[in-house]
Design an enzyme around this catalytic site. Structure first.
Site, PDB file in Angstrom:
ATOM      1  N   SER A  97      47.460  42.823   1.525  1.00  0.00           N
ATOM      2  CA  SER A  97      46.780  41.554   1.714  1.00  0.00           C
ATOM      3  C   SER A  97      45.359  41.812   2.231  1.00  0.00           C
ATOM      4  O   SER A  97      44.590  42.519   1.584  1.00  0.00           O
ATOM      5  CB  SER A  97      47.594  40.664   2.657  1.00  0.00           C
ATOM      6  OG  SER A  97      47.124  39.350   2.657  1.00  0.00           O
ATOM      7  N   HIS A 118      54.200  36.909  -1.807  1.00  0.00           N
ATOM      8  CA  HIS A 118      53.465  37.573  -0.740  1.00  0.00           C
ATOM      9  C   HIS A 118      54.336  37.829   0.490  1.00  0.00           C
ATOM     10  O   HIS A 118      54.053  38.734   1.269  1.00  0.00           O
ATOM     11  CB  HIS A 118      52.273  36.702  -0.349  1.00  0.00           C
ATOM     12  CG  HIS A 118      51.130  37.451   0.239  1.00  0.00           C
ATOM     13  ND1 HIS A 118      50.189  38.096  -0.525  1.00  0.00           N
ATOM     14  CD2 HIS A 118      50.760  37.671   1.513  1.00  0.00           C
ATOM     15  CE1 HIS A 118      49.288  38.662   0.245  1.00  0.00           C
ATOM     16  NE2 HIS A 118      49.616  38.430   1.502  1.00  0.00           N
TER      17      HIS A 118
END
Length: 702
Positions: free
Chosen positions: A554, A672
Site C-alpha cells: 500500500s 486490500h
C-alpha cells in the site's frame, strides 16, 4: 524468462500537459482492464510468474511453515454489554475469525461465521457493534475483498436478522440509541445521484429506524460538505449526548460537534461546534461521572486527555487531566470507577518508541499513581472497560514471538493476569530482537527493530555474518509499526534470515510531528530514512547489497517503489504489494482522492512538483540495473487500483538492464484487506520464496 515480449507492452506517445509541465505516460492503456492489450499483457505476466515460481526451491518449506505458525489462531478482547460479552476468535482449522458471544449463563455461541455465510471464503466480517443493551448486533460484511460493507442487525438471542440489508455503508460507524429501536450510521448517496467516478464519496450521517426502509432514513449531517469527507458518529451510554466528527479524507485533523439529545430531537439534533477548522485530531467521550473527556493532539502532538463540562465543550474550557508526555505517545484510555474501588482510576495506554506501556492515574486529578506490568516488550490493543463501570479492564497483547492474547487488569489489586490466549499451540523459533537507532540523511535519529535467530548474533548483539535480510517499512498516515506476532517474519528468521522493521517518519511512532515530517512536501524524508536503514544494515555487517531485500504494501508499496528507483544499488530484491506508484494519477482511482491531504494533488503546481520528484512510475523511465521485483496485486482492491503495479511493471521490464526478473502476481476475488488464511499463506509463501531465491537464502535442513 526474465523479460516479456516487448510487443505485448507498446509504449504509446501519451503526454499530459499539467500547467507548464509535460508528463509522459506511455503505459496509460494498462489502466483499462477491458482493453484487449491489457488482458493479453496480464495473461503473459501470469505465465511468467508461474514459470519463475516453479524454480524457487524454498516454496514448499515456507508454505508448510507459515501454515504451522498461523495455526496459533487469534483471540480478541471482550466487548461487554452487562453480563454478556462479544469477542472474535480463530482456531487453527478456521479460515476466518468467528464472532462469538458468551451469554449471561456462561454459554458460548457463534454469532457470525464468515465461512457459514459463504463456504468459498470470499466473504469477510468487516465490523460489528452491539446495541447498548447487548440484545441486538449490527454487523457488516463484504465479498471478494471489495470492502463494500452491507449492514444487517441480528437479534442476539434468536439469531434472527431483524434489519437490513443496507448497502453503500463502507467504513460506517453504528451508534445505537438506548432501546435499540434506532441508530445513526454513515452511508454514501446513491450512485445515480453522483457524477461519474465519485461513487465512493459523498457520505452522509443518517438516522435509521429499525426495520424501516433505508430510503426513508432521516439525513442528519453532511449535506453540502466536501465529497471526500469521512464521518464519525457516537452516542453516550445514557443516550443523552451525540458526537459527530468530520475529516477531509485521511487528513490528521477533524471538525467536531456535540448535541444534547435531551434538548433537541434525535432526527434534528442541535449540533454545537466543539472544534471547526482547527489543525488537530480530537475525540470526545462523556463519562459516567458526567464529565466530557477530550482526547486531543491540539497543542500536544503526542496526545493528552482533557476534561470539561459537556455544556461547555469548547477548547477554552478544557483542563488537562493527563498532560502530554515528553517522549511517549498517548494511544487511548479507559475509566474504572466501580463502587468497590476506594478511588476511581484512569488507565492510559502509550507507546514509547513504538513499545507499549500502560499507566494508572487518579481519575479526579490525573496524577499518575502506578504502572501496569505487561508480559513483555510488545504492543497493547485498545483498553476496554465495562460500559456500566467497574474495577476491571481488558486489553490485547502481542509481541514478536507471542500470538495474540487478552490480559485482564483488576484495579482493586493493581494486578494483571492472562484472560485468554490464542487457541492454537505453535512451536515458535528462538528469536533475538534489538531496537537500534541510526541517523538519517538530515541528521534525524530513527529507530528500527532488528530480528534474527538467537544463534545468529553474539552476546553483544553483533551479527555472526552477513545474511539474507528483509527490510520492511511503511512511513505514512500516522500509522505505527509496533511489535506483533508475524508468521512471515518468524518463518524467514527460522530459515536463517534477518528481518528489520524501520519506524520511519510519516508514521505515528513519535507522535503527530513525526507523521507530518513525512507527508506532503516532506515525503522524501521517509525515503531517506529507509535508505539510511538499509545502509545501517550494510555497514553493520548484517547483510550485503546482494542479500538485501525490501518489502512494503500500500503506502509501503510506494516506499519500496521509491527505494528501488532512487537507490537500486542497495537492494537485490523488492516485494511491492498493492502499491501506489503513479503519483500523478493516483487521485483518479480507488480512494486516491481522499489521500491528497497526505501526498498532495497533481492539480496544484507546487504539489505536482513534490509528486513528480519521487513518483516511482515516472522515475522508472530511466534505464538502470534494477533489483528483482515482485508486484502483488488483487483484483478486488477498491483502495489502491492494480493499474499502479501494471504500469510500473511494464516500465521496469522495459528499462531494467540487470537481467533480474520483474514479475507480477495477480490474485482474483480478494482485496486490500482481510482474506482467508489459506490465501494469506499462499501470498506469503510466494513472497518469501521469491526473496530467498533472489538473496541466496538457503535454509538449514528442516
Amino acid at each position: 524468462m526474465s523479460r516479456i515480449d516487448p510487443g505485448l507492452a507498446p509504449r504509446l506517445e501519451v503526454v499530459d500537459q499539467l500547467g507548464d509541465v509535460r508528463v509522459p505516460d506511455p503505459y496509460r492503456w494498462l489502466e483499462d482492464t477491458s482493453d484487449q492489450r491489457t488482458q493479453a499483457w496480464s495473461a503473459a505476466q501470469d505465465e511468467l510468474f508461474v514459470d519463475h515460481r516453479a524454480g524457487w526451491p524454498t516454496h514448499t518449506r515456507f508454505h508448510s511453515r507459515l501454515s504451522d505458525l498461523l495455526a496459533a489462531g487469534m483471540v480478541s478482547a471482550p466487548i461487554w454489554r452487562g453480563d454478556r460479552r462479544f469477542f472474535m476468535r480463530r482456531t487453527a482449522e478456521q479460515e476466518h475469525a468467528v464472532l462469538l458471544t458468551v451469554d449471561p449463563d456462561g454459554r458460548e455461541r457463534v454469532l457470525i461465521d464468515p465461512m457459514a455465510l459463504d463456504s468459498s471464503g470470499l466473504t469477510t466480517l468487516d465490523s460489528f457493534q452491539p446495541s447498548k443493551e447487548g440484545d441486538l448486533l449490527a454487523y457488516q460484511v463484504s465479498e471478494g475483498g471489495t470492502e463494500e460493507s452491507v449492514i444487517r442487525v441480528m437479534d442476539v438471542v434468536s439469531g434472527e436478522i431483524v434489519d437490513g440489508p443496507i448497502d453503500r455503508a463502507r467504513y460506517s460507524p453504528i451508534a445505537f440509541l438506548p432501546g435499540g429501536k434506532a441508530y445513526y450510521y454513515v452511508r454514501r448517496l446513491p450512485p445515480d445521484e453522483l457524477p461519474a467516478g465519485e461513487e465512493q464519496f459523498h457520505r452522509r450521517v443518517w438516522l435509521h429506524q429499525l426495520g424501516a426502509d433505508p430510503d426513508t432514513d432521516v439525513l442528519v449531517f453532511g449535506d453540502g460538505r466536501k465529497a471526500t469527507e469521512y464521518y464519525g458518529v457516537s452516542v453516550s451510554r445514557d443516550g443523552r449526548w451525540l458526537v459527530v466528527s468530520a475529516s477531509e479524507g485521511t487528513a490528521p485533523r477533524n471538525d467536531l460537534w456535540l448535541a444534547d439529545l435531551s434538548a433537541s430531537p434525535t432526527a434534528d439534533p442541535a449540533l454545537v461546534p466543539v472544534q471547526v477548522d482547527v489543525d488537530a485530531q480530537t475525540g470526545l467521550e462523556v463519562g459516567r461521572d458526567g464529565r466530557l473527556y477530550v482526547f486531543t493532539d491540539l497543542d500536544a502532538p503526542r496526545g493528552r486527555v482533557c476534561v470539561t463540562d459537556p455544556l461547555q465543550p469548547t477548547v477554552e474550557h478544557w483542563r488537562d487531566l493527563v498532560p502530554q508526555d515528553p517522549v511517549a505517545v498517548l494511544d487511548g484510555f479507559a475509566i474504572l470507577d466501580g463502587s468497590e474501588l476506594a478511588e476511581p482510576v484512569l488507565l492510559a495506554s502509550w507507546t514509547r518508541h513504538a513499545v507499549s506501556e500502560v499507566t494508572v492515574h487518579d481519575l479526579a486529578t490525573g496524577a499518575r499513581t502506578g504502572s501496569v506490568d505487561l508480559p513483555g516488550l510488545g504492543s497493547v490493543g485498545g483498553v476496554i472497560e465495562r460500559p456500566e463501570g467497574g474495577h476491571e479492564a481488558w486489553f490485547g497483547y502481542t509481541d514478536h514471538v507471542t500470538p495474540s492474547s487478552v490480559q485482564h487488569f483488576d484495579a482493586r489489586t493493581r494486578t494483571v493476569s492472562l484472560w485468554a490466549s490464542a487457541p492454537g499451540v505453535v512451536d515458535v523459533p528462538s528469536v533475538r530482537t534489538q531496537q537500534v537507532t541510526y541517523t538519517s540523511r538530515d541528521g534525524t535519529t530513527v529507530r528500527m527493530f532488528v530480528l534474527s535467530s538467537a544463534g545468529a548474533v553474539d552476546d553483544d548483539g553483533r551479527p555472526d555474518r552477513p545474511r539474507p535480510t528483509i527490510l520492511y517499512g511503511y512511513g505514512g498516515f500516522g500509522l505505527s509499526l509496533t511489535p506483533a506476532y508475524s508468521a512471515t517474519v518468524l518463518a524467514w528468521l527460522e530459515a536463517g534470515g534477518v528481518y528489520a522493521i524501520a519506524n520511519l517518519r510519516g508514521g505515528g511512532e513519535e507522535g503527530e510531528d513525526w507523521h507530518r515530517a513525512g507527508m506532503l512536501g516532506h515525503k522524501q524524508n521517509v525515503f531517506d530514512d529507509f535508505h539510511a536503514a538499509a545502509q545501517w544494515l550494510l555497514d553493520g555487517g548484517w547483510t550485503t547489497p546482494g542479500q538485501l531485500s525490501v518489502s512494503g504494501g500500500s503506502n509501503g508499496g510506494l516506499l519500496v517503489g521509491a527505494a528501488l528507483t532512487q537507490r537500486p544499488d542497495l537492494f537485490a530484491a523488492v516485494v511491492c504489494s498493492a502499491p501506489l506508484l503513479d503519483m500523478v494519477r493516483y487521485e483518479h482511482y480507488g480512494l486516491g482522492a481522499t489521500w491528497n491531504v497526505e501526498y498532495g494533488s497533481a492539480d496544484v503546481p507546487e504539489e505536482l512538483s513534490w509528486l513528480l520528484s519521487y513518483s516511482p512510475y515516472h522515475a522508472a523511465e530511466r534505464a538502470q540495473a534494477y533489483p528483482a521485483v515482485l508486484f502483488t496485486v488483487f483484483d478486488g482492491d477498491t483502495r489502491v487500483d492494480p493499474m499502479h503495479a501494471r504500469k510500473m511493471c511494464a516500465a521496469l521490464q522495459h528499462s531494467t538492464t540487470s537481467g533480474r526478473p520483474v514479475l507480477m502476481r495477480a490474485e482474483k476475488d480478494v482485496g486490500h484487506g482481510a482474506r482467508a488464511v489459506t490465501r494469506a499463506v499462499d501470498l506469503s509463501a510466494d513472497a518469501l520464496a521469491f526473496t530467498a531465491a533472489c538473496t541466496g537464502l538457503e535454509p538449514p535442513a528442516a
